[in-house]
Design a protein around this motif. Structure first.
Motif, PDB file in Angstrom:
ATOM      1  N   VAL A 122       0.837  -1.201   0.000  1.00 25.48           N
ATOM      2  CA  VAL A 122       0.000   0.000   0.000  1.00 25.48           C
ATOM      3  C   VAL A 122       0.873   1.251   0.000  1.00 25.48           C
ATOM      4  CG1 VAL A 122      -1.638   1.369   1.353  1.00 25.48           C
ATOM      5  CG2 VAL A 122      -2.002  -1.087   1.076  1.00 25.48           C
ATOM      6  N   ALA A 123       1.961   1.218   0.767  1.00 26.41           N
ATOM      7  CA  ALA A 123       2.864   2.362   0.849  1.00 26.41           C
ATOM      8  C   ALA A 123       3.553   2.647  -0.487  1.00 26.41           C
ATOM      9  CB  ALA A 123       3.905   2.120   1.936  1.00 26.41           C
ATOM     10  N   ALA A 124       3.682   1.615  -1.332  1.00 25.58           N
ATOM     11  CA  ALA A 124       4.339   1.784  -2.631  1.00 25.58           C
ATOM     12  C   ALA A 124       3.382   2.276  -3.707  1.00 25.58           C
ATOM     13  CB  ALA A 124       4.967   0.464  -3.071  1.00 25.58           C
ATOM     14  N   CYS A 125       2.090   2.341  -3.386  1.00 28.11           N
ATOM     15  CA  CYS A 125       1.092   2.729  -4.376  1.00 28.11           C
ATOM     16  C   CYS A 125       0.998   4.246  -4.517  1.00 28.11           C
ATOM     17  CB  CYS A 125      -0.280   2.177  -4.003  1.00 28.11           C
ATOM     18  SG  CYS A 125      -0.398   0.369  -4.094  1.00 28.11           S
ATOM     19  N   GLY A 126       0.853   4.704  -5.749  1.00 25.96           N
ATOM     20  CA  GLY A 126       0.627   6.119  -5.979  1.00 25.96           C
ATOM     21  C   GLY A 126      -0.806   6.516  -5.709  1.00 25.96           C
ATOM     22  N   GLN A 127      -1.721   5.562  -5.845  1.00 27.51           N
ATOM     23  CA  GLN A 127      -3.123   5.805  -5.521  1.00 27.51           C
ATOM     24  C   GLN A 127      -3.803   4.481  -5.212  1.00 27.51           C
ATOM     25  OE1 GLN A 127      -5.965   6.697  -8.823  1.00 27.51           O
ATOM     26  NE2 GLN A 127      -4.130   6.916 -10.115  1.00 27.51           N
ATOM     27  N   LEU A 128      -4.906   4.572  -4.513  1.00 31.48           N
ATOM     28  CA  LEU A 128      -5.710   3.409  -4.166  1.00 31.48           C
ATOM     29  C   LEU A 128      -7.118   3.608  -4.709  1.00 31.48           C
ATOM     30  CD1 LEU A 128      -4.764   2.877  -0.390  1.00 31.48           C
ATOM     31  CD2 LEU A 128      -4.044   1.460  -2.324  1.00 31.48           C
ATOM     32  N   VAL A 129      -7.659   2.544  -5.304  1.00 34.69           N
ATOM     33  CA  VAL A 129      -9.031   2.599  -5.797  1.00 34.69           C
ATOM     34  C   VAL A 129      -9.800   1.407  -5.241  1.00 34.69           C
ATOM     35  CG1 VAL A 129      -8.420   3.822  -7.925  1.00 34.69           C
ATOM     36  CG2 VAL A 129      -8.463   1.322  -7.907  1.00 34.69           C
TER      37      VAL A 129
END
Length: 217
Positions: A159-166
């Motif tokens: 999650v920390a490596a994600c640029g965005q969450l959908v």
């Protein structure tokens, strides 16, 4: 499913596999690929891959991984990334992984570095706090959709490596949906924005058995 041995004389086409011509082609492939070798099919798909990548965390023996890979083949993604264990449950893929480029990353750090080097935005798909509804999201053309294991979802490190969450909006009583189903919805949403109207690459209409056997084209 498929077609029987090809009638002689066989066309002089380097894409065709002599063994399939002789024995028949029972694979689950489009009609345009009947009797083609795996290498020839991959080369044709490579010429029109979408810039979409998908990644799956492989911490458990999850049958959904194969299902997600099969959907990735349907959308002709540029790459499939397996994070964690090198071995994964291929049964659900139904050998569609042969036509894809599958990469293995032992940890999140190596995966994130790959995405940075390829200028891919990492987009996590999970119903976590802070996630934006997928249906109102504008996914980047060059991105990697990331899916967690069934039940546990994405790990905090990923999650920390994600640029965005959908997240996919749900209207029933269940807290979450099947990971394979969620992946299919997310890939379709990406395609609506970046692949609609593009050449589908030979998604065929029904043809007669005789026409399917007529491999000259």
């Amino acid at each position: 499913m498929g077609v029987g041995p090809a009638p002689r004389p066989w066309p002089q086409d380097p894409r065709l596999d002599p063994q399939l011509l002789a024995q028949g082609d029972r694979r689950n492939v489009l009609d345009r690929y009947r009797y083609w070798s795996v290498e020839a099919i991959v080369a044709d798909l490579d010429a029109r891959r979408h810039p979409l990548h998908i990644a799956i965390q492989n911490w458990e023996h999850d049958f959904n991984i194969g299902s997600i890979v099969r959907t990735g083949n349907a959308f002709n993604v540029a790459g499939v990334h397996i994070l964690g264990r090198h071995r994964w449950n291929r049964r659900g893929a139904l050998v569609t992984d042969r036509y894809l480029h599958v990469y293995h990353h032992p940890d999140v750090a190596s995966f994130a570095e790959y995405c940075r080097s390829e200028k891919l935005e990492v987009v996590g798909v999970d119903n976590l706090p802070g996630s934006v509804p997928l249906e109102v999201s504008s996914l980047p053309e060059r991105c990697c959709l990331v899916f967690g294991s069934e039940g546990n979802g994405l790990t905090p490190e990923l999650v920390a490596a994600c640029g965005q969450l959908v997240a996919i909006t749900q209207y029933g009583s269940t807290r979450s949906m099947n990971a394979g189903a969620a992946a299919a919805i997310a890939m379709y949403h990406w395609a609506l924005g970046h692949a609609a109207g593009a050449d589908a690459g030979g998604v065929s209409t029904p043809v007669s058995a005789q026409a399917a056997r007529g491999i000259a084209g």
